[in-house]
Design a protein around this motif. Structure first.
Motif, PDB file in Angstrom:
ATOM      1  N   TYR A  14       0.821  -1.214   0.000  1.00 38.45           N
ATOM      2  CA  TYR A  14       0.000   0.000   0.000  1.00 38.45           C
ATOM      3  C   TYR A  14       0.857   1.268   0.000  1.00 38.45           C
ATOM      4  O   TYR A  14       0.511   2.254  -0.641  1.00 38.45           O
ATOM      5  N   PHE A  17       2.036   1.869  -3.447  1.00 34.50           N
ATOM      6  CA  PHE A  17       0.893   2.322  -4.238  1.00 34.50           C
ATOM      7  C   PHE A  17       0.629   3.815  -4.017  1.00 34.50           C
ATOM      8  O   PHE A  17       0.466   4.587  -4.968  1.00 34.50           O
ATOM      9  N   MET A  18       0.641   4.206  -2.746  1.00 34.13           N
ATOM     10  CA  MET A  18       0.402   5.618  -2.432  1.00 34.13           C
ATOM     11  C   MET A  18       1.503   6.498  -3.017  1.00 34.13           C
ATOM     12  O   MET A  18       1.242   7.611  -3.479  1.00 34.13           O
ATOM     13  N   MET A  21       0.831   7.116  -6.470  1.00 31.65           N
ATOM     14  CA  MET A  21      -0.272   8.082  -6.551  1.00 31.65           C
ATOM     15  C   MET A  21       0.200   9.508  -6.269  1.00 31.65           C
ATOM     16  O   MET A  21      -0.572  10.464  -6.404  1.00 31.65           O
ATOM     17  N   ILE A  23       1.503  10.633  -3.286  1.00 33.63           N
ATOM     18  CA  ILE A  23       1.244  11.048  -1.905  1.00 33.63           C
ATOM     19  C   ILE A  23       2.571  11.135  -1.158  1.00 33.63           C
ATOM     20  O   ILE A  23       3.384  10.208  -1.206  1.00 33.63           O
ATOM     21  N   VAL A  49     -22.188   3.471   1.432  1.00 29.79           N
ATOM     22  CA  VAL A  49     -20.899   3.186   2.067  1.00 29.79           C
ATOM     23  C   VAL A  49     -20.641   4.243   3.113  1.00 29.79           C
ATOM     24  O   VAL A  49     -20.723   5.438   2.826  1.00 29.79           O
ATOM     25  N   PHE A  62     -23.885   5.145  -4.175  1.00 35.58           N
ATOM     26  CA  PHE A  62     -23.730   4.965  -5.620  1.00 35.58           C
ATOM     27  C   PHE A  62     -24.631   3.836  -6.097  1.00 35.58           C
ATOM     28  O   PHE A  62     -25.122   3.017  -5.299  1.00 35.58           O
ATOM     29  N   PHE A  68     -20.005   8.344 -10.495  1.00 36.53           N
ATOM     30  CA  PHE A  68     -20.128   9.311  -9.397  1.00 36.53           C
ATOM     31  C   PHE A  68     -18.749   9.867  -9.070  1.00 36.53           C
ATOM     32  O   PHE A  68     -17.726   9.350  -9.520  1.00 36.53           O
ATOM     33  N   TYR A  70     -15.813  11.044  -6.276  1.00 39.27           N
ATOM     34  CA  TYR A  70     -15.290  10.629  -4.964  1.00 39.27           C
ATOM     35  C   TYR A  70     -13.953  11.329  -4.794  1.00 39.27           C
ATOM     36  O   TYR A  70     -13.187  11.449  -5.761  1.00 39.27           O
ATOM     37  N   LEU A  72     -10.328  11.383  -2.590  1.00 42.27           N
ATOM     38  CA  LEU A  72      -9.469  10.710  -1.623  1.00 42.27           C
ATOM     39  C   LEU A  72      -9.240  11.645  -0.439  1.00 42.27           C
ATOM     40  O   LEU A  72      -9.488  12.848  -0.533  1.00 42.27           O
ATOM     41  N   TRP A  82     -18.687   1.583 -10.016  1.00 40.21           N
ATOM     42  CA  TRP A  82     -18.533   0.181  -9.650  1.00 40.21           C
ATOM     43  C   TRP A  82     -19.504  -0.649 -10.485  1.00 40.21           C
ATOM     44  O   TRP A  82     -20.628  -0.210 -10.753  1.00 40.21           O
ATOM     45  N   PHE A  93     -12.014   4.113 -11.878  1.00 41.39           N
ATOM     46  CA  PHE A  93     -12.093   5.531 -11.538  1.00 41.39           C
ATOM     47  C   PHE A  93     -10.981   6.301 -12.239  1.00 41.39           C
ATOM     48  O   PHE A  93      -9.856   5.818 -12.354  1.00 41.39           O
ATOM     49  N   ARG A 106     -13.377  -5.399  -5.035  1.00 42.25           N
ATOM     50  CA  ARG A 106     -13.696  -5.876  -3.692  1.00 42.25           C
ATOM     51  C   ARG A 106     -14.248  -7.282  -3.832  1.00 42.25           C
ATOM     52  O   ARG A 106     -15.152  -7.522  -4.636  1.00 42.25           O
ATOM     53  N   TYR A 117      -6.136  -2.635  -5.444  1.00 44.35           N
ATOM     54  CA  TYR A 117      -6.014  -1.337  -6.104  1.00 44.35           C
ATOM     55  C   TYR A 117      -4.946  -1.460  -7.177  1.00 44.35           C
ATOM     56  O   TYR A 117      -3.924  -2.116  -6.946  1.00 44.35           O
TER      57      TYR A 117
HETATM   58  C1  MYR Z   1     -16.356   3.350  -2.037  1.00 45.56           C
HETATM   59  O1  MYR Z   1     -17.004   2.474  -2.595  1.00 45.56           O
HETATM   60  O2  MYR Z   1     -15.754   3.126  -0.983  1.00 45.56           O
HETATM   61  C2  MYR Z   1     -16.296   4.700  -2.614  1.00 45.56           C
HETATM   62  C3  MYR Z   1     -15.609   4.790  -3.906  1.00 45.56           C
HETATM   63  C4  MYR Z   1     -14.204   4.315  -3.891  1.00 45.56           C
HETATM   64  C5  MYR Z   1     -13.450   4.787  -5.086  1.00 45.56           C
HETATM   65  C6  MYR Z   1     -12.125   4.185  -5.307  1.00 45.56           C
HETATM   66  C7  MYR Z   1     -11.283   4.182  -4.120  1.00 45.56           C
HETATM   67  C8  MYR Z   1      -9.853   4.129  -4.419  1.00 45.56           C
HETATM   68  C9  MYR Z   1      -9.113   4.374  -3.169  1.00 45.56           C
HETATM   69  C10 MYR Z   1      -7.660   4.420  -3.390  1.00 45.56           C
HETATM   70  C11 MYR Z   1      -6.954   4.764  -2.144  1.00 45.56           C
HETATM   71  C12 MYR Z   1      -5.525   4.956  -2.391  1.00 45.56           C
HETATM   72  C13 MYR Z   1      -4.993   6.195  -1.827  1.00 45.56           C
HETATM   73  C14 MYR Z   1      -3.721   6.552  -2.469  1.00 45.56           C
END
Ligand code: MYR
Length: 131
Positions: A14, A17-18, A21, A23, A49, A62, A68, A70, A72, A82, A93, A106, A117
């Motif tokens: 993770y 991954f971040m 992204m 971060i 959610v 959603f 939709f 969203y 972070l 989804w 996304f 998921r 992810y």
């Molecule tokens: C949900 O269903 O929980 C809401 C929509 C989620 C959209 C995708 C989430 C990706 C999250 C990535 C987190 C990584 C942070 C760098």
């Protein structure tokens, strides 16, 4: 069924991954201990959610297949949807700031909710237990 409350138990790759992204390190350190808890409630093709972490509390609604917005926790805005593929939720996304795509799934694997992810070829997982 995905319904119920799920607490993050562990993560795989993770931090990398971040980093991909974009971060920064301080936020990555905080985010790796975010105590993320999600409550999923599905009614037909609609999902509610509730997301609770050390960063924020957020309610998201959603419908499967419907786009939709969203954001972070760091403010990065995404837009996508989804869909259900068999027993798996599959999300696609797009980042609004750079147009790049983040995909996520998921699925329930032996009583755990596994969220994967993928972004720019970097993959990560967060694994949740019922709580
Ligand atoms: C949900 O269903 O929980 C809401 C929509 C989620 C959209 C995708 C989430 C990706 C999250 C990535 C987190 C990584 C942070 C760098």
């Amino acid at each position: 069924t995905f319904n119920g409350t799920w607490k993050v138990d562990r993560s795989e790759n993770y931090e990398k991954f971040m980093e991909e992204m974009g971060i920064n390190m301080v936020k990555r350190k905080l985010a790796s201990h975010d105590n993320l808890k999600i409550t999923l409630e599905q009614t037909g093709d609609k999902f509610h959610v509730k997301e609770v972490s050390t960063f924020r509390t957020l309610d998201i609604n959603f419908t499967l297949g419907v786009t939709f917005d969203y954001a972070l926790a760091d403010g990065t805005e995404l837009s996508g949807s989804w869909v259900m593929e068999g027993d798996m939720l599959k999300g696609t996304f797009t980042r609004k700031d750079n147009g790049k795509v983040l995909t996520t799934t998921r699925k329930i694997i032996s009583d755990e909710l596994v969220q994967s992810y993928s972004y720019e070829g970097v993959e990560a997982k967060r694994i949740f237990k019922r709580g």
